[in-house]
Structure formats: structure tokens, C-alpha cells
Design a protein around this motif. Sequence first.
Motif, mmCIF file in Angstrom:
data_model
loop_
_atom_site.group_PDB
_atom_site.id
_atom_site.type_symbol
_atom_site.label_atom_id
_atom_site.label_comp_id
_atom_site.label_asym_id
_atom_site.label_seq_id
_atom_site.Cartn_x
_atom_site.Cartn_y
_atom_site.Cartn_z
ATOM 1 N N ARG A 24 -18.405 -44.126 9.686
ATOM 2 C CA ARG A 24 -19.223 -44.715 10.760
ATOM 3 C C ARG A 24 -20.385 -43.791 11.127
ATOM 4 O O ARG A 24 -21.494 -44.237 11.364
ATOM 5 C CB ARG A 24 -18.371 -45.024 11.985
ATOM 6 N N CYS A 92 -16.708 -56.431 10.725
ATOM 7 C CA CYS A 92 -16.962 -55.815 12.030
ATOM 8 C C CYS A 92 -18.013 -54.739 11.856
ATOM 9 O O CYS A 92 -17.790 -53.817 11.061
ATOM 10 C CB CYS A 92 -15.674 -55.224 12.581
ATOM 11 N N CYS A 96 -15.624 -58.027 15.879
ATOM 12 C CA CYS A 96 -14.826 -56.823 16.129
ATOM 13 C C CYS A 96 -13.679 -57.073 17.090
ATOM 14 O O CYS A 96 -13.246 -56.179 17.811
ATOM 15 C CB CYS A 96 -15.731 -55.710 16.655
ATOM 16 N N THR A 99 -9.609 -54.439 18.162
ATOM 17 C CA THR A 99 -9.887 -53.099 17.646
ATOM 18 C C THR A 99 -8.612 -52.277 17.583
ATOM 19 O O THR A 99 -7.612 -52.587 18.199
ATOM 20 C CB THR A 99 -10.936 -52.377 18.514
ATOM 21 N N ASP A 103 -11.004 -47.630 14.658
ATOM 22 C CA ASP A 103 -12.327 -48.072 15.085
ATOM 23 C C ASP A 103 -12.970 -47.114 16.098
ATOM 24 O O ASP A 103 -14.068 -47.349 16.534
ATOM 25 C CB ASP A 103 -12.244 -49.471 15.724
#
Length: 104
Positions: A24, A92, A96, A99, A103
Motif C-alpha cells: 500500500r 478495494c 472496501c 475491512t 487493510d
Amino acid sequence: MKITGKEGGPIDRASAKRWTANYRRQAGQGKVHCHMFGKDTIRELLDQDGCMGIKIYYALNDEGKQQVLLVSTDADGNNMEDGLILDKSASCPPDCSGTGDLDE
């Protein structure tokens, strides 16, 4: 390589959390970071005659959006040319809902 059906294996949750956070951070805000397939859809892929595993391909659709394709493989690791190919996962973002700790 012969496929036995036992390829892959578990990793610990701490590593999974670290790895997803690494992704991410590198991908940037707003980029797709996961795809979800339902168990019935995956079971349909696995239940094909001769299926011994799944390959997961990274792909870009015609609009340039990231996708993953699940493709059945035979005992020799070959893609099953007439087999089912899965896409249309829930990605997502934008979907999303539900979660989890991977995440964060």
C-alpha cells in the motif's frame, strides 16, 4: 514441474500485515490493494476435471485498471486452455466493505 495440489503454504499474520502495508505504501493512496472472489466461484474453478491448481495473473483491463485473473492449471502446471478463467472480483478500493487487519 509436476503439480501435486499442495503448492503454496501459510505465512504468519505479522508478515502478511507487514507485506500488505509495504504494498500500500509503494502503490500509493487510492490504488487497488486487494481483490475478493467468493468461495463458490473459486470452488467452480477448482472442481474442473483435471484442475490441480490455480495461477494468478496480474492484468490491466481495457480501461487500464488493475485486475487479477485466476486460471486453472493441470498436473503439469499448464494453463487449462479450455478451462474457466475468473475475473470480476470485488476490488478495494472502491468496494472496501468488511475491512480486516491486513487493510490497516
